[in-house]
Scaffold this active site. Sequence first.
Site, PDB file in Angstrom:
ATOM      1  N   LEU A   1       0.815  -1.216   0.000  1.00 34.90           N
ATOM      2  CA  LEU A   1       0.000   0.000   0.000  1.00 34.90           C
ATOM      3  C   LEU A   1       0.844   1.259   0.000  1.00 34.90           C
ATOM      4  CD1 LEU A   1      -2.751  -1.027   2.597  1.00 34.90           C
ATOM      5  CD2 LEU A   1      -2.903  -1.048   0.093  1.00 34.90           C
ATOM      6  N   GLY A   2       1.991   1.207   0.577  1.00 35.42           N
ATOM      7  CA  GLY A   2       2.849   2.387   0.636  1.00 35.42           C
ATOM      8  C   GLY A   2       4.046   2.126   1.510  1.00 35.42           C
TER       9      GLY A   2
ATOM     10  N   GLY B   1       6.678   4.280   4.222  1.00 31.39           N
ATOM     11  CA  GLY B   1       6.917   5.510   4.963  1.00 31.39           C
ATOM     12  C   GLY B   1       8.217   5.456   5.728  1.00 31.39           C
ATOM     13  N   GLY B   2       8.343   6.405   6.637  1.00 33.53           N
ATOM     14  CA  GLY B   2       9.568   6.482   7.415  1.00 33.53           C
ATOM     15  C   GLY B   2       9.744   5.337   8.386  1.00 33.53           C
ATOM     16  N   PHE B   3       8.656   4.676   8.759  1.00 38.61           N
ATOM     17  CA  PHE B   3       8.743   3.600   9.743  1.00 38.61           C
ATOM     18  C   PHE B   3       8.682   2.215   9.115  1.00 38.61           C
ATOM     19  CE2 PHE B   3       6.830   7.158  12.105  1.00 38.61           C
ATOM     20  CZ  PHE B   3       7.831   7.341  13.038  1.00 38.61           C
TER      21      PHE B   3
ATOM     22  N   CYS C   1       7.072  -0.440   5.608  1.00 37.04           N
ATOM     23  CA  CYS C   1       6.151  -0.673   4.497  1.00 37.04           C
ATOM     24  C   CYS C   1       4.809  -1.164   5.019  1.00 37.04           C
ATOM     25  CB  CYS C   1       6.753  -1.700   3.532  1.00 37.04           C
ATOM     26  SG  CYS C   1       8.323  -1.196   2.806  1.00 37.04           S
TER      27      CYS C   1
ATOM     28  N   LYS D   1       1.653  -3.205   8.889  1.00 38.76           N
ATOM     29  CA  LYS D   1       2.824  -2.330   8.769  1.00 38.76           C
ATOM     30  C   LYS D   1       4.029  -3.085   9.300  1.00 38.76           C
ATOM     31  CE  LYS D   1       2.614   2.096   9.514  1.00 38.76           C
ATOM     32  NZ  LYS D   1       3.228   2.668   8.286  1.00 38.76           N
TER      33      LYS D   1
ATOM     34  N   ASP E   1       4.869  12.910  13.939  1.00 35.35           N
ATOM     35  CA  ASP E   1       5.033  12.770  12.486  1.00 35.35           C
ATOM     36  C   ASP E   1       3.690  12.982  11.793  1.00 35.35           C
ATOM     37  OD1 ASP E   1       6.328  12.393  10.112  1.00 35.35           O
ATOM     38  OD2 ASP E   1       6.204  10.203  10.173  1.00 35.35           O
TER      39      ASP E   1
END
Length: 681
Positions: A345-346, A348-350, A352, A367, A463
């Site tokens: 889905l995307g 980020g900084g933390f 996938c 996540k 964040d």
Amino acid sequence: MSLVPPLPILSPPSSNSSTTAPPPLQTQPTTPSAPPPVTPPPSPPQSPPPVVSSSPPPPVVSSPPPSSSPPPSPPVITSPPPTVASSPPPPVVIASPPPSTPATTPPAPPQTVSPPPPPDASPSPPAPTTTNPPPKPSPSPPGETPSPPGETPSPPKPSPSTPTPTTTTSPPPPPATSASPPSSNPTDPSTLAPPPTPLPVVPREKPIAKPTGPASNNGNNTLPSSSPGKSEVGTGGIVAIGVIVGLVFLSLFVMGVWFTRKRKRKDPGTFVGYTMPPSAYSSPQGSDVVLFNSRSSAPPKMRSHSGSDYMYASSDSGMVSNQRSWFSYDELSQVTSGFSEKNLLGEGGFGCVYKGVLSDGREVAVKQLKIGGSQGEREFKAEVEIISRVHHRHLVTLVGYCISEQHRLLVYDYVPNNTLHYHLHAPGRPVMTWETRVRVAAGAARGIAYLHEDCHPRIIHRDIKSSNILLDNSFEALVADFGLAKIAQELDLNTHVSTRVMGTFGYMAPEYATSGKLSEKADVYSYGVILLELITGRKPVDTSQPLGDESLVEWARPLLGQAIENEEFDELVDPRLGKNFIPGEMFRMVEAAAACVRHSAAKRPKMSQVVRALDTLEEATDITNGMRPGQSQVFDSRQQSAQIRMFQRMAFGSQDYSSDFFDRSQSHSSWGSRDQSRFVP
């Protein structure tokens, strides 16, 4: 015929002995029958008659001469003193009867053996009588039976052992037992002719004679000596047990009080939450907060000041009811098809995010955090526990987690309509309408305000950005990834010293980016950047813009001041919107954005103030804290609206609150002159 004289000769000695013995006999019964005073009359015949009846058979021929001599003989008198010194006379009598009459005397020995307990009992009332009489009764037995002197040496052998225990240790117990021997003894002498009478008494006296024997005396020594010790130990033990029991009850009481207070603190019946008045763009009443509590099926509704009902989330509510909170890595891998790219889905900084479907058909977002390792498991669980307790309509719900050897995964509810960043900045997307933007701004503000002011403990997101604002199918905003920055920092501190600042460039507050100082006002700044994105449609950092205008905040600062002063938004509003917005709502959103992105953290409003400003556009709510955008001086009251002057007078103590003032303030209000229309979704 020579046998006849000895018999009369024996009888006189017996009479002589009876005449000479009365004093000792009167003293002798005192020793066994000291407790009962009635026994002296029957006792005198007790010792002589059995001796006369038992002694004649053996010493019929030989004993007459000695029998006449012993009564006056002084040696007999001299012999008792040693016996008195070494042992009481009863042992001498014990030794003499057994050889004389084996059949008839066994009852007598127990009778004679039984008197030792009375002397044991008698020492307590008359101590001197027990010592003086024994020498006097001793002459009569030796005088009557000179033949047993050969056997007398044997009694002294047990006698040394007997005197010490009998006279010293046995006094306490015998009084209870001595009552029976005297009662039996008088009955025996009263029936001299029938020997069977002592026989039934013998079994009664045998248990009494056992404690008085040499071995039994030792037993008696142990019993009385141990009983006082037991009593002393018993009293001490009772006291110790009482103290221990008291301490146990006291500790139980303290623990009970502590548990009751803890339960009151965590009582699921007390609900806390964020109170928000109804909004023009809010969903139906009661839908602002969603509670997932396994303890209570329906949390109580609490009425706010505006009269609307809101549901409140408990601080100790656990995971979503009737659902798992822990997943294995293999299970999540199977759910996401091995974390395949098609389910991505995307990123980020933390980490996938992958889409998955649980066995019950529920869609989830998994996540996979970049932070991992075997260390930090305790901190990870602690933070996940805090996040799992947070349930709000505008916050993404955490379904569960997974802790594997080198993996940390979080499972969230799947939000189907992507992110705010996607709808604002993705190429080819339709333009978001103004009403949708206002709804998203209000929902995100509610979620962040709940994290700041109504969670226990409070949570700072760290964040906040448009890609962390998820949208459902009705374009309701849900804030995601709250608490992850804290988890990342805690886990990193266990492996190495981390000084990196959590956040995304373009959204971070200046004081947080430079000094690392973290507060709720850093989230307020980030939310102000999101408001600017909604107003202008630009990215926080846009490299396609001219040099110096890459930063959205720095480019918008001067325009915000002009828009508030002149109420002209053409240069600031998203060109794709055109004039499709409500000026009053635009003014309030611009004002809120300008207040949130101030350089000074202390001058930024709280998120609760922002929520009230966005929810009550028809009311005059001041969120500027008396400052112009980009300035650090207090507003001049002469240049501001009548509402601000009224608040200043109230704050500085002015008492001029006449109705004329309110009339003038309402007629000259800058808000009243502005044509405002309430938007109904």
